[in-house]
Design a protein around this motif. Structure first.
Motif, PDB file in Angstrom:
ATOM      1  N   GLU A   1       0.836  -1.191   0.000  1.00  0.00           N
ATOM      2  CA  GLU A   1       0.000   0.000   0.000  1.00  0.00           C
ATOM      3  C   GLU A   1       0.869   1.238   0.000  1.00  0.00           C
ATOM      4  OE1 GLU A   1      -3.253  -2.011  -0.494  1.00  0.00           O
ATOM      5  OE2 GLU A   1      -3.270   0.156  -0.225  1.00  0.00           O
ATOM      6  N   THR A   2       1.760   1.327  -0.926  1.00  0.00           N
ATOM      7  CA  THR A   2       2.700   2.435  -0.954  1.00  0.00           C
ATOM      8  C   THR A   2       2.172   3.579  -1.775  1.00  0.00           C
ATOM      9  OG1 THR A   2       4.519   0.870  -0.812  1.00  0.00           O
ATOM     10  CG2 THR A   2       5.051   3.085  -1.547  1.00  0.00           C
ATOM     11  N   GLN A   3       2.196   4.737  -1.183  1.00  0.00           N
ATOM     12  CA  GLN A   3       1.839   5.940  -1.914  1.00  0.00           C
ATOM     13  C   GLN A   3       3.113   6.716  -2.242  1.00  0.00           C
ATOM     14  OE1 GLN A   3      -1.473   8.273  -0.390  1.00  0.00           O
ATOM     15  NE2 GLN A   3      -2.188   6.514   0.782  1.00  0.00           N
ATOM     16  N   TYR A   4       3.163   7.254  -3.439  1.00  0.00           N
ATOM     17  CA  TYR A   4       4.297   8.050  -3.886  1.00  0.00           C
ATOM     18  C   TYR A   4       3.849   9.502  -3.944  1.00  0.00           C
ATOM     19  CZ  TYR A   4       6.168   3.511  -5.206  1.00  0.00           C
ATOM     20  OH  TYR A   4       6.608   2.212  -5.177  1.00  0.00           O
ATOM     21  N   PHE A   5       4.579  10.346  -3.249  1.00  0.00           N
ATOM     22  CA  PHE A   5       4.161  11.732  -3.102  1.00  0.00           C
ATOM     23  C   PHE A   5       4.954  12.682  -3.993  1.00  0.00           C
ATOM     24  CE2 PHE A   5       1.201  11.968   0.441  1.00  0.00           C
ATOM     25  CZ  PHE A   5       1.324  10.703   0.992  1.00  0.00           C
ATOM     26  N   GLY A   6       4.283  13.750  -4.382  1.00  0.00           N
ATOM     27  CA  GLY A   6       4.952  14.846  -5.042  1.00  0.00           C
ATOM     28  C   GLY A   6       5.618  15.753  -4.014  1.00  0.00           C
ATOM     29  N   PRO A   7       6.292  16.801  -4.468  1.00  0.00           N
ATOM     30  CA  PRO A   7       7.029  17.681  -3.563  1.00  0.00           C
ATOM     31  C   PRO A   7       6.147  18.650  -2.783  1.00  0.00           C
ATOM     32  CG  PRO A   7       7.244  18.459  -5.792  1.00  0.00           C
ATOM     33  CD  PRO A   7       6.510  17.153  -5.875  1.00  0.00           C
ATOM     34  N   GLY A   8       4.903  18.770  -3.184  1.00  0.00           N
ATOM     35  CA  GLY A   8       3.996  19.671  -2.476  1.00  0.00           C
ATOM     36  C   GLY A   8       3.900  21.044  -3.108  1.00  0.00           C
ATOM     37  N   THR A   9       2.761  21.670  -2.905  1.00  0.00           N
ATOM     38  CA  THR A   9       2.534  23.072  -3.311  1.00  0.00           C
ATOM     39  C   THR A   9       2.136  23.844  -2.073  1.00  0.00           C
ATOM     40  OG1 THR A   9       1.805  22.511  -5.557  1.00  0.00           O
ATOM     41  CG2 THR A   9       1.123  24.652  -4.662  1.00  0.00           C
ATOM     42  N   ARG A  10       2.917  24.865  -1.763  1.00  0.00           N
ATOM     43  CA  ARG A  10       2.579  25.696  -0.608  1.00  0.00           C
ATOM     44  C   ARG A  10       1.731  26.861  -1.107  1.00  0.00           C
ATOM     45  NH1 ARG A  10       4.156  25.408   4.421  1.00  0.00           N
ATOM     46  NH2 ARG A  10       5.848  23.968   3.982  1.00  0.00           N
ATOM     47  N   LEU A  11       0.478  26.864  -0.708  1.00  0.00           N
ATOM     48  CA  LEU A  11      -0.481  27.879  -1.171  1.00  0.00           C
ATOM     49  C   LEU A  11      -0.746  28.893  -0.066  1.00  0.00           C
ATOM     50  CD1 LEU A  11      -2.658  28.943  -3.172  1.00  0.00           C
ATOM     51  CD2 LEU A  11      -4.259  27.366  -2.083  1.00  0.00           C
TER      52      LEU A  11
ATOM     53  N   GLY B   1      -4.531   2.257  -0.719  1.00  0.00           N
ATOM     54  CA  GLY B   1      -4.107   3.244   0.270  1.00  0.00           C
ATOM     55  C   GLY B   1      -5.204   4.182   0.716  1.00  0.00           C
ATOM     56  N   PHE B   2      -6.386   4.063   0.176  1.00  0.00           N
ATOM     57  CA  PHE B   2      -7.449   5.007   0.466  1.00  0.00           C
ATOM     58  C   PHE B   2      -7.835   5.017   1.926  1.00  0.00           C
ATOM     59  CE2 PHE B   2     -10.808   7.742   0.259  1.00  0.00           C
ATOM     60  CZ  PHE B   2     -12.075   7.186   0.320  1.00  0.00           C
ATOM     61  N   LYS B   3      -7.826   3.843   2.559  1.00  0.00           N
ATOM     62  CA  LYS B   3      -8.347   3.783   3.913  1.00  0.00           C
ATOM     63  C   LYS B   3      -7.271   3.968   4.967  1.00  0.00           C
ATOM     64  CE  LYS B   3     -12.335   0.955   2.751  1.00  0.00           C
ATOM     65  NZ  LYS B   3     -13.288   2.061   2.927  1.00  0.00           N
ATOM     66  N   THR B   4      -6.096   4.404   4.598  1.00  0.00           N
ATOM     67  CA  THR B   4      -5.061   4.681   5.587  1.00  0.00           C
ATOM     68  C   THR B   4      -5.162   6.130   6.038  1.00  0.00           C
ATOM     69  OG1 THR B   4      -3.513   5.117   3.803  1.00  0.00           O
ATOM     70  CG2 THR B   4      -3.448   2.937   4.795  1.00  0.00           C
ATOM     71  N   ILE B   5      -4.746   6.376   7.254  1.00  0.00           N
ATOM     72  CA  ILE B   5      -4.836   7.713   7.843  1.00  0.00           C
ATOM     73  C   ILE B   5      -3.454   8.144   8.317  1.00  0.00           C
ATOM     74  CG2 ILE B   5      -5.803   9.091   9.709  1.00  0.00           C
ATOM     75  CD1 ILE B   5      -8.229   7.272   9.658  1.00  0.00           C
ATOM     76  N   PHE B   6      -3.040   9.333   7.905  1.00  0.00           N
ATOM     77  CA  PHE B   6      -1.800   9.920   8.411  1.00  0.00           C
ATOM     78  C   PHE B   6      -2.115  10.717   9.666  1.00  0.00           C
ATOM     79  CE2 PHE B   6       1.544   9.435   5.185  1.00  0.00           C
ATOM     80  CZ  PHE B   6       0.825   8.945   4.125  1.00  0.00           C
ATOM     81  N   GLY B   7      -1.481  10.398  10.766  1.00  0.00           N
ATOM     82  CA  GLY B   7      -1.629  11.198  11.974  1.00  0.00           C
ATOM     83  C   GLY B   7      -0.638  12.347  11.951  1.00  0.00           C
TER      84      GLY B   7
END
Lengths: 114, 112
Positions: free
Chosen positions: A101-111, B97-103
């Motif tokens: 269940e790995t999510q790959y993230f972008g660098p983010g946008t600071r708004l 990954g939808f049902k995971t929660i980041f604290g």
């Protein structure tokens, strides 16, 4: 390597403006996510998409909408920006349902909404 | 959804082993435990994932006791560059990954 890119690192907008945040991933992932991150609150899920033109509300969808017209692109839209939407916005993607269940993230946008 | 509890912050020195424990008393049978690392001004990145016992990779080890109500992320010989926020997540498989929660995560500060 998976690459998730976001259209801007920093944005400054005025209250009431319509804001588009773009996210693109290059790994043919089915799932894409938009989070916002605020100090002390961790990451909160705004919207989730599991396929083209499909979307699901996350924990805090109010004031936001999303668009997924192509598999690689997931857009977050603030219809009328407000100061309480000042935040860090993070996009992520993940492969089809499976054990990892790995999510790959972008660098983010600071708004910043003034 | 299983909620996680982890320390807000920890301090360590270079070269030490750091153990961050996460409690997840309501973990479900099909839940996996995943840890992410986030540096300032970057998105989180995956560190390690496990279901039970022990998992080790080139970055960290993850210890999960038999009851699975807690887990411990172990970082061997930390360096200044390990200063980051570490998130423990618990969620079912096969959901993308939808049902995971980041604290709020654990902010680790490594000192020289």
């Amino acid at each position: 390597d998976v690459k998730v890119t976001q259209s801007s690192r920093y944005l400054v907008k005025r209250t009431g403006e319509k804001v588009f945040l773009e996210c693109v991933q290059d790994m043919d992932h089915e799932n894409m996510f938009w989070y916002r991150q605020d100090p002390g609150l961790g990451l909160r899920l705004i919207y989730f998409s599991y396929d083209v033109k499909m979307k699901e509300k996350g924990d805090i969808p109010e004031g936001y909408s999303v668009s997924r017209e192509k598999k690689e692109r997931f857009s977050l839209i603030l219809e009328s920006a407000s100061t309480n939407q000042t935040s860090m916005y993070l996009c992520a993607s993940s492969p089809p349902s499976g054990r990892e269940e790995t999510q790959y993230f972008g660098p983010g946008t600071r708004l910043l909404v003034l | 959804l299983a909620k996680t509890t982890q320390p807000i912050s920890m301090d360590s020195y270079e070269g030490q082993e750091v153990n961050i424990t996460c409690s997840h008393n309501n973990i479900a049978t099909n839940d996996y435990i995943t840890w992410y690392q986030q540096f300032p001004s970057q998105g989180p990145r995956f560190i390690i994932q496990g279901y039970k016992t022990k998992v080790t990779n080139e970055v960290a080890s993850l210890f999960i006791p038999a009851d699975r109500k807690s887990s411990t992320l172990s970082l061997p010989r930390v360096s200044l560059s390990d200063t980051a926020v570490y998130y423990c997540l618990v969620g079912p498989a096969n959901t993308g990954g939808f049902k995971t929660i980041f604290g709020a995560g654990t902010r680790l500060f490594v000192k020289a």
